[in-house]
Design a protein around this motif. Sequence first.
Motif, mmCIF file in Angstrom:
data_model
loop_
_atom_site.group_PDB
_atom_site.id
_atom_site.type_symbol
_atom_site.label_atom_id
_atom_site.label_comp_id
_atom_site.label_asym_id
_atom_site.label_seq_id
_atom_site.Cartn_x
_atom_site.Cartn_y
_atom_site.Cartn_z
ATOM 1 N N ARG A 100 0.845 -1.203 0.000
ATOM 2 C CA ARG A 100 0.000 0.000 0.000
ATOM 3 C C ARG A 100 0.877 1.248 0.000
ATOM 4 O O ARG A 100 0.961 1.973 0.992
ATOM 5 C CB ARG A 100 -0.933 -0.043 1.208
ATOM 6 C CG ARG A 100 -1.911 -1.211 1.126
ATOM 7 C CD ARG A 100 -2.466 -1.628 2.474
ATOM 8 N NE ARG A 100 -3.385 -0.631 3.022
ATOM 9 C CZ ARG A 100 -4.037 -0.794 4.183
ATOM 10 N NH1 ARG A 100 -3.844 -1.901 4.886
ATOM 11 N NH2 ARG A 100 -4.846 0.141 4.641
ATOM 12 N N ARG A 101 1.546 1.505 -1.123
ATOM 13 C CA ARG A 101 2.554 2.557 -1.189
ATOM 14 C C ARG A 101 1.986 3.966 -1.078
ATOM 15 O O ARG A 101 2.612 4.848 -0.488
ATOM 16 C CB ARG A 101 3.403 2.423 -2.451
ATOM 17 C CG ARG A 101 4.316 1.199 -2.420
ATOM 18 C CD ARG A 101 5.292 1.249 -1.228
ATOM 19 N NE ARG A 101 6.169 2.402 -1.334
ATOM 20 C CZ ARG A 101 7.307 2.421 -2.019
ATOM 21 N NH1 ARG A 101 7.708 1.332 -2.655
ATOM 22 N NH2 ARG A 101 8.044 3.517 -2.075
ATOM 23 N N GLU A 102 0.823 4.174 -1.683
ATOM 24 C CA GLU A 102 0.193 5.499 -1.548
ATOM 25 C C GLU A 102 -0.024 5.812 -0.075
ATOM 26 O O GLU A 102 0.318 6.887 0.408
ATOM 27 C CB GLU A 102 -1.190 5.470 -2.207
ATOM 28 C CG GLU A 102 -1.244 5.780 -3.668
ATOM 29 C CD GLU A 102 -1.099 7.264 -3.942
ATOM 30 O OE1 GLU A 102 -0.142 7.626 -4.645
ATOM 31 O OE2 GLU A 102 -1.914 8.065 -3.432
ATOM 32 N N GLU A 103 -0.628 4.866 0.606
ATOM 33 C CA GLU A 103 -0.938 5.086 2.022
ATOM 34 C C GLU A 103 0.337 5.190 2.838
ATOM 35 O O GLU A 103 0.408 5.959 3.790
ATOM 36 C CB GLU A 103 -1.824 3.947 2.540
ATOM 37 C CG GLU A 103 -3.246 4.031 1.997
ATOM 38 C CD GLU A 103 -3.995 2.734 2.194
ATOM 39 O OE1 GLU A 103 -3.583 1.711 1.612
ATOM 40 O OE2 GLU A 103 -4.990 2.739 2.946
ATOM 41 N N PHE A 104 1.347 4.436 2.456
ATOM 42 C CA PHE A 104 2.649 4.536 3.125
ATOM 43 C C PHE A 104 3.160 5.968 3.031
ATOM 44 O O PHE A 104 3.628 6.544 4.014
ATOM 45 C CB PHE A 104 3.632 3.562 2.480
ATOM 46 C CG PHE A 104 5.038 3.664 3.000
ATOM 47 C CD1 PHE A 104 6.012 4.367 2.289
ATOM 48 C CD2 PHE A 104 5.395 3.063 4.188
ATOM 49 C CE1 PHE A 104 7.313 4.461 2.763
ATOM 50 C CE2 PHE A 104 6.704 3.144 4.679
ATOM 51 C CZ PHE A 104 7.659 3.850 3.958
ATOM 52 N N ARG A 105 3.034 6.559 1.848
ATOM 53 C CA ARG A 105 3.524 7.937 1.670
ATOM 54 C C ARG A 105 2.727 8.910 2.537
ATOM 55 O O ARG A 105 3.299 9.764 3.216
ATOM 56 C CB ARG A 105 3.449 8.351 0.205
ATOM 57 C CG ARG A 105 4.130 9.705 -0.046
ATOM 58 C CD ARG A 105 4.251 10.048 -1.515
ATOM 59 N NE ARG A 105 3.041 10.665 -2.032
ATOM 60 C CZ ARG A 105 2.223 10.094 -2.898
ATOM 61 N NH1 ARG A 105 2.470 8.868 -3.352
ATOM 62 N NH2 ARG A 105 1.152 10.712 -3.317
ATOM 63 N N HIS A 106 1.407 8.775 2.545
ATOM 64 C CA HIS A 106 0.588 9.686 3.353
ATOM 65 C C HIS A 106 0.884 9.482 4.838
ATOM 66 O O HIS A 106 0.940 10.443 5.597
ATOM 67 C CB HIS A 106 -0.899 9.465 3.068
ATOM 68 C CG HIS A 106 -1.305 9.904 1.700
ATOM 69 N ND1 HIS A 106 -1.190 11.212 1.276
ATOM 70 C CD2 HIS A 106 -1.805 9.205 0.646
ATOM 71 C CE1 HIS A 106 -1.611 11.305 0.021
ATOM 72 N NE2 HIS A 106 -1.987 10.105 -0.386
ATOM 73 N N ALA A 107 1.075 8.233 5.216
ATOM 74 C CA ALA A 107 1.348 7.965 6.636
ATOM 75 C C ALA A 107 2.695 8.544 7.046
ATOM 76 O O ALA A 107 2.835 9.124 8.124
ATOM 77 C CB ALA A 107 1.293 6.462 6.912
ATOM 78 N N LEU A 108 3.696 8.407 6.185
ATOM 79 C CA LEU A 108 5.011 8.970 6.519
ATOM 80 C C LEU A 108 4.904 10.490 6.649
ATOM 81 O O LEU A 108 5.438 11.091 7.580
ATOM 82 C CB LEU A 108 6.044 8.588 5.456
ATOM 83 C CG LEU A 108 7.460 9.149 5.676
ATOM 84 C CD1 LEU A 108 8.034 8.696 7.016
ATOM 85 C CD2 LEU A 108 8.393 8.741 4.538
ATOM 86 N N ALA A 109 4.190 11.112 5.711
ATOM 87 C CA ALA A 109 3.993 12.566 5.785
ATOM 88 C C ALA A 109 3.240 12.928 7.060
ATOM 89 O O ALA A 109 3.569 13.911 7.735
ATOM 90 C CB ALA A 109 3.231 13.052 4.554
#
Lengths: 449, 121, 558
Positions: free
Chosen positions: C160-169
């Motif tokens: 879930r890379r999109e969500e990974f990016r939002h979560a990291l942000a």
Amino acid sequence: MGENTKIVADATCTFCGCVCDDMVLTVDLEHHRIIKSENACVLGKAWFKEHGIEERPYALIDGREATTEEAVEEAAQILAEARFPIIYGLSDTTCEAQRVAVAIADMVGGNLDTTTSVCHGPSGIAFQGVGESTASLGEIKNRADMVVFWGGNPAEAHPRLFTRYAVTPKGMYVPNGKKDRTIVLVDVRRTLSTPVADIFVQVKPRSDFEVLWALRALVKGRKVDPSVEERTGVSLAVLEDLVTRMKSCNFGALLFGMGLTMNRGRHFNSGALLALATDLNEFTHWVAKPVRGHGNVTGADNVVSWQTGFPFGVNFARGYPRFNPGEFTTVDVLARGDADAALIIASDPASNFPKAAIEHLKRIPVITLDPKATHTSQLARVAFTTATYGISVAGTVYRMDDVPITLRPAFESPYPSDEQILTAIRERVRDLLGGNRLPAGTPLAATVS
Amino acid sequence: MAAKMTLIGGRSNKQGTSLCASKFGAEYIELSSTVEMNLEDMARLGLTNDSKVRLRSAVGEVVVRCKGRQTKDLPPGILFMTYGPVSSELMSSETAGTGMPISKNVEVEVEPVLVPASDGG
Amino acid sequence: MISPLRIVNGRIYDPANGIDGVVRDLCLQDGKVVDEVPPDAKRIDARGMVVMPGGVDIHCHIAGPKVNLARKVQPEDHRQDVHLRTRVTRSGTGGTVPSTFTTGYRYAALGYTAAMEAAVTPLGARHTLEELHDTPVIDKGFFVLVGNNVLLYRLLQEGRREEFRHALAWWLSTTKAYAPKLVNPGADELWKGERNANITSLDQKIGPFDLTPRGVIAAFIETANELGLPHPVHIHCNNLGHTGNYETTLETMRIAEGQRAHITHIQFHSYGSVAGKSGDNPTSQARVIGDFVNSHPNISADVGAVMFGRSTSMTADAPLAYMLRRFGGGKWINADTENESGCGIVPFTYQDRVYTNALQWAIGLELFLLSEDPWRMVFSTDHPNGGSFMSYPRLIRLLMDAEYRKAEMAKVNQQALEHSGLRDCQSREYSLYEIAIITRAGPARLLGLTQKGHLGAGADADVTIYDEDPDKEKMFSTPRYVIKDGELVIEDHEFRADHSGRLFHVAPDYDSGIEKVIQPFFEDYYTIEFRNYPVADRYLHAHQTIPTAPQAAAATHP
């Protein structure tokens, strides 16, 4: 829900060191009362129920009613003139207030100590010798399949330590909660906590050190003489069984209380337990944690440590922090008759200290900050009424595992916060002294090491 | 006839809740003026629930009421009191250089207090 | 009202603007460098003095839960090194882990005006901010530990890379962090969940996760670059301290594949082994590591030099600390943080006679001396892991003064020197210009702090003025003037005023829908409420948000 009620969710209870931040408070705004506190344990419920706004004078000077401003002036004069002023307490107030208290002590060259010195101070001393393998409470919830409670009675002092953190809850690797854990309780007597344990180990009073040391020996594969049973009340077989379990669990936790610190041996007891947890890490993962009493005593430890380098019992008389338990800890300072003024914040030593210390408190000018009347406020020359932290005052507190949490107060109070009063005192003392007080012999110019 | 016993101070639910209300309230005062004692010890000393006893330590003495406990809960020779102004009277200020006075396993002498029919107190 | 300043007659070193020891006026007004000031502005005559931007420490451990444990555990570290209060400044204690006021004053007293706290758990962010608020004078920020974050791992393993990016942000924004930090990625799960095991290979399975450290590192590098953060992922590689670990370091740098990545305290990751003998003493592979950094402009590093004497090892790399404890035999702290990270602390002393310590010292120097691009191999001792920041002046002298260095080399374990390449680069001496790069201009640029580390118009008025002295350790130990935000904080070597710096942090955008993913995880596995977790703005005090420059929509990932 009436017009004059509101719900405060995710509020924090600061009665004990569990510092549970999942309180849902129903607040009667008109009467300044919390009429419901969901998720609170019996102690938390009392905490919320009994802290309203009482009709009390803003301050008392020598028993007469006074304004906060008059009391600030009187307090500042006392602190500025004193030669050995002490500041004590601090475990039931916010970090923001604690930081100002340390600033005042630094400014006047006073003695700064917190309730840690009569609680887990010995554990702090042991920590300085041994270190500590520890974890945040969520690690225990998620991973611990063996939990040992030593010298404490959580059912009556930290109820949700069992139910929210360490025994009942289901965790990531402990999906069946208590069923997946082995709970051990070690104490000299049966308490309300005992039924929670799978294994109850009853030790003879004053033998915790010997039991812990025998466990250490067994963990390291040494022989222990069966006469240990005569000395400690615990048989070699029970000790060996414990050690087998401890070495074979996946993640173990030792949670310990005043039974170790307030007893013969004091920091040796805490040190033995911390060393045991360290030793066990040769075999599997073990953590230990002192179970802290007051809501923000951990905050006090943290603030004093970061501002001075030492956790409690700090003296600034020479122009820099010195640390020496037994010399600068408050019971000793008072029992020796050294202090000539005292600022007591959110604490009641006149109720809890040994008699010799209380007798000296009665001989010196005392300034208290407290929401309620206490034995100490009754003997004080200046007694401030303050708003209660967590209930009316915002700020930061630290849970027993060093997790910092921001308070969500329920209702406003007409009384000032500890931070406001201490800040006013600090400013006035600074005026009176012309800046920080410098001890005789300090080079006049500013010094930078 | 005084008996030597070991006193442990500690917390309890009721102590915690009543101190929230007030340390000057009747409930807290009553609680902190009560000592739990092993029932067999009480029998030996001729005491019943609510009897008054004098506890004397190296530094002070107090008079409190007793409350009996079974051996399985409180072994003989051991006393329990909740922390408070009364238990503090018995505490020595000697901290052995640690800052911590001892409030657990304090050696005390226990003596029944004989009172006249009208209760003074 | 701070009066404008004109500094005259000083020799200015401002590498970001190509100025190499030119005598010219420097004008400061309203907290900034300006082209001109009114004629009645206060003048500082800096004849015979060197003028540089204030120092920028890219990696140190100065504030937060880990630092405070290390502070609390060693009263003996502080007792012999006290810091007196003055009329206007607070007292404190020093040693390798000074109290907060002392930390700020001493950094300022060395001419530093900014420092980055290198490793903070999200749960501990509030604590770090409180300590930084009590750290005077310097500007600051911190790196947040995300490289062992359990929820982020779950998102990664599920693709879930999109969500990974939002979560990291989300994690960066809500903790008020400056950059994402990875420490021994993957090790935390093995340490806590597999009876104190550790990662030994980039391609090993991370416990119950269908992930490898290689995959984790790749994902973080890529995502941090997508977010356009001012400073990229800051990486403490796997296998720190182990003989032969240089290969892990090379592999880690290769994972970046042209994207920005920063390798921290790279000295500790530059060890080879005597040919064919893996269990033996380490050797130096500084040349191989240095060559890779030299030839890959996307990679930056800070050296993490070792200095002899007392230090405190404090790291999120819990298994490393446990290993170090076996050498010291003394006290040890371990502190696990739920779902986020580990931590280990061990007091440690580096001795010049001990083979490994002497080798580490030599490797640190080698990395500096072999560097062809000082903008990307910058100054650090990983304070206090490699040595205290108070040893920075001595390290500067070691870099600038080949005679001194040679004399010091004669004192250390000679066998260790044989196994390093230090003798081969011994003749190089750093110039003042290069020192200004590695201690100021370079770290500021790597951090993306465009108004720091230089003295061009618009820069923050953070200026250090040193008396020129042939003994460079003496010179850099005691600046004559330190100016922060245009205020003369140190004049003629003494504090004139207390001062508070700013917190720098990033606030990358994220889709708020990610909270619906994060919250259930909180409810199940954390012990604080989701709503209480993000850090409130009240902890920011004086602060500045550094903008991010997100790249165009990322390509889809397999």
